[in-house]
Design a protein around this motif. Structure first.
Motif, PDB file in Angstrom:
ATOM      1  N   ALA A 247       0.826  -1.204   0.000  1.00  0.00           N
ATOM      2  CA  ALA A 247       0.000   0.000   0.000  1.00  0.00           C
ATOM      3  C   ALA A 247       0.862   1.256   0.000  1.00  0.00           C
ATOM      4  CB  ALA A 247      -0.936  -0.012   1.210  1.00  0.00           C
ATOM      5  N   LEU A 248       1.926   1.264   0.787  1.00  0.00           N
ATOM      6  CA  LEU A 248       2.839   2.409   0.808  1.00  0.00           C
ATOM      7  C   LEU A 248       3.474   2.626  -0.562  1.00  0.00           C
ATOM      8  CD1 LEU A 248       4.508   1.770   4.267  1.00  0.00           C
ATOM      9  CD2 LEU A 248       3.209   3.822   3.647  1.00  0.00           C
ATOM     10  N   GLY A 249       3.818   1.526  -1.228  1.00  0.00           N
ATOM     11  CA  GLY A 249       4.388   1.643  -2.565  1.00  0.00           C
ATOM     12  C   GLY A 249       3.412   2.284  -3.536  1.00  0.00           C
ATOM     13  N   LYS A 250       2.158   1.843  -3.476  1.00  0.00           N
ATOM     14  CA  LYS A 250       1.149   2.417  -4.358  1.00  0.00           C
ATOM     15  C   LYS A 250       0.905   3.891  -4.042  1.00  0.00           C
ATOM     16  CE  LYS A 250      -0.214  -0.745  -7.251  1.00  0.00           C
ATOM     17  NZ  LYS A 250      -0.147  -0.527  -8.714  1.00  0.00           N
ATOM     18  N   ALA A 251       1.148   4.274  -2.788  1.00  0.00           N
ATOM     19  CA  ALA A 251       1.007   5.673  -2.404  1.00  0.00           C
ATOM     20  C   ALA A 251       2.265   6.473  -2.716  1.00  0.00           C
ATOM     21  CB  ALA A 251       0.674   5.772  -0.916  1.00  0.00           C
ATOM     22  N   GLY A 252       3.263   5.810  -3.337  1.00  0.00           N
ATOM     23  CA  GLY A 252       4.498   6.482  -3.725  1.00  0.00           C
ATOM     24  C   GLY A 252       5.496   6.649  -2.600  1.00  0.00           C
ATOM     25  N   LYS A 253       5.290   5.974  -1.485  1.00  0.00           N
ATOM     26  CA  LYS A 253       6.170   6.103  -0.326  1.00  0.00           C
ATOM     27  C   LYS A 253       7.108   4.890  -0.289  1.00  0.00           C
ATOM     28  CE  LYS A 253       2.550   8.643   2.138  1.00  0.00           C
ATOM     29  NZ  LYS A 253       1.666   8.700   3.329  1.00  0.00           N
ATOM     30  N   TYR A 254       8.091   4.900  -1.177  1.00  0.00           N
ATOM     31  CA  TYR A 254       8.916   3.707  -1.383  1.00  0.00           C
ATOM     32  C   TYR A 254       9.833   3.401  -0.200  1.00  0.00           C
ATOM     33  CZ  TYR A 254       7.309   4.186  -6.191  1.00  0.00           C
ATOM     34  OH  TYR A 254       6.531   4.294  -7.309  1.00  0.00           O
ATOM     35  N   GLU A 255      10.409   4.436   0.412  1.00  0.00           N
ATOM     36  CA  GLU A 255      11.304   4.185   1.533  1.00  0.00           C
ATOM     37  C   GLU A 255      10.540   3.600   2.719  1.00  0.00           C
ATOM     38  OE1 GLU A 255      14.597   4.324   1.602  1.00  0.00           O
ATOM     39  OE2 GLU A 255      14.459   4.766  -0.541  1.00  0.00           O
ATOM     40  N   GLU A 256       9.355   4.135   2.953  1.00  0.00           N
ATOM     41  CA  GLU A 256       8.527   3.582   4.028  1.00  0.00           C
ATOM     42  C   GLU A 256       8.087   2.161   3.696  1.00  0.00           C
ATOM     43  OE1 GLU A 256       5.397   6.192   5.467  1.00  0.00           O
ATOM     44  OE2 GLU A 256       6.469   7.898   4.601  1.00  0.00           O
ATOM     45  N   ALA A 257       7.837   1.912   2.413  1.00  0.00           N
ATOM     46  CA  ALA A 257       7.472   0.562   1.984  1.00  0.00           C
ATOM     47  C   ALA A 257       8.597  -0.413   2.276  1.00  0.00           C
ATOM     48  CB  ALA A 257       7.138   0.563   0.493  1.00  0.00           C
ATOM     49  N   LEU A 258       9.827   0.018   2.004  1.00  0.00           N
ATOM     50  CA  LEU A 258      10.984  -0.847   2.267  1.00  0.00           C
ATOM     51  C   LEU A 258      11.065  -1.214   3.741  1.00  0.00           C
ATOM     52  CD1 LEU A 258      13.607  -2.235   1.378  1.00  0.00           C
ATOM     53  CD2 LEU A 258      14.777  -0.040   1.729  1.00  0.00           C
ATOM     54  N   GLU A 259      10.861  -0.238   4.619  1.00  0.00           N
ATOM     55  CA  GLU A 259      10.921  -0.512   6.056  1.00  0.00           C
ATOM     56  C   GLU A 259       9.828  -1.489   6.476  1.00  0.00           C
ATOM     57  OE1 GLU A 259      13.450   0.411   7.996  1.00  0.00           O
ATOM     58  OE2 GLU A 259      14.224   1.126   6.072  1.00  0.00           O
ATOM     59  N   ALA A 260       8.640  -1.353   5.883  1.00  0.00           N
ATOM     60  CA  ALA A 260       7.556  -2.285   6.195  1.00  0.00           C
ATOM     61  C   ALA A 260       7.910  -3.686   5.716  1.00  0.00           C
ATOM     62  CB  ALA A 260       6.258  -1.809   5.546  1.00  0.00           C
TER      63      ALA A 260
END
Length: 319
Positions: A247-260
């Motif tokens: 979901a973070l990736g789809k929202a364009g938040k790639y760094e946060e996606a990586l941490e998740a």
């Protein structure tokens, strides 16, 4: 292909496609955690641990089971130890002594579902309903059989009947939500998960399912908010972190996606998942860098990340 079975496909069907990072880049489907045990516990009072005293030793100390209740108790103990085949034998012995004991047939039906014995499960639930047509759990069980068969309309009807008979039981709402997810009716699915959460607000699994319905609907920020809430609860399935990463990736938040993703698996899997997100968004250079890090971080050779790396390089050069 034979009909998808509940416990095989809904963790069913609803296994996270990128959950471990080893499955590579794939189209996101119904990535849910499914509640296969909650309703079982209502009847069997199953603890989440193996009994400390060996079953055979205890049985020897107590003597052989002779009453229906003793056979049932022994079957319950086998279930707690994961020996469902042995449990079925004990429940059958109990049924010979009490042939109209609905709880035994229900327990057997749930075990049949878990063992992908769909026809046997349906028969067990129908036998319960022949004695008591208003048994909500048996209607729910039938719905799960129909869901396993892919008979969505029949499943929907059974789950709705279970809800009408016992509106305070949260499990039928969850399974009805799964039906709507399969039908791609995500607003209806969201409504059902919200009803379940109103009854059982402490479940991260329910929030995970709700979040993924938002995701499938395309409401990515709401998915992020819901999955973040799920990830902050006491007991969290690792798939929830991976779903949050999606979901973070789809929202364009790639760094946060990586941490998740890192919280949902190892670092190599996290970079591989991130690479898949970049690939899906056409960001091939970033995907290449992520897949390279996945290969570097994995002890030994990481075939899936290496395969994805080759695909990303090919996609970049073909632009």
């Amino acid at each position: 292909m034979r009909p998808l079975t509940l416990f095989r496909t809904l963790i069913f069907s609803l296994l996270l496609i990128i959950a471990t990072g080893l499955l590579g880049c794939a189209t996101v489907g119904d990535q849910k955690n499914v509640l296969g045990e909650g309703d079982y516990e209502r009847w069997l009072d199953m603890e989440k641990q193996i009994d400390s005293e060996p079953l055979a030793e205890e049985a020897a100390n107590r003597g052989p089971a002779v009453t229906a209740e003793e056979f049932e108790e022994l079957g319950d103990r086998y279930v707690r130890q994961g020996k469902t085949g042995m449990a079925l034998l004990e429940y059958e012995k109990a049924l010979r002594l009490k042939p109209h004991e609905s709880i035994l047939r229900y327990k057997m039906g749930i075990i049949y579902l878990k063992r992908d014995m769909i026809n046997e499960a349906l028969k067990a639930f129908e036998e319960v309903l022949s004695d008591n047509p208003k048994n909500a759990l048996a209607h729910e069980g039938k719905g799960r059989v129909f869901l396993a068969r892919g008979e969505l309309d029949a499943a929907k009807e059974s789950f709705q009947t279970a809800i009408n008979l016992n509106p305070q039981s949260w499990q039928p709402y969850v399974f009805l939500g799964l039906v709507y997810d399969h039908k791609k009716q995500y607003i209806s699915a969201i409504n059902e998960y919200q009803k379940a959460i109103a009854i059982n607000p402490a479940s991260s699994t329910l929030l995970n399912n709700l979040g993924m319905s938002y995701y499938l609907k395309g409401d990515y920020q709401q998915a992020v908010d819901t999955l973040t809430e799920a990830s902050q609860m006491v007991q969290v399935d690792p798939k929830t972190y991976n779903n949050l990463g999606l979901a973070l990736g789809k929202a364009g938040k790639y760094e946060e996606a990586l941490e998740a993703f890192k919280k949902g698996g190892d670092e190599a899997a996290a970079y591989n998942n991130l690479g898949c997100l970049y690939m899906g968004d056409g960001k091939y250079e970033e995907a290449i860098q992520s897949f390279e890090k996945a290969v570097e971080n994995k002890a030994g050779f990481y075939p899936k990340a290496h395969e994805n790396l080759i695909k990303a390089r090919a996609a970049l050069f073909s632009k």
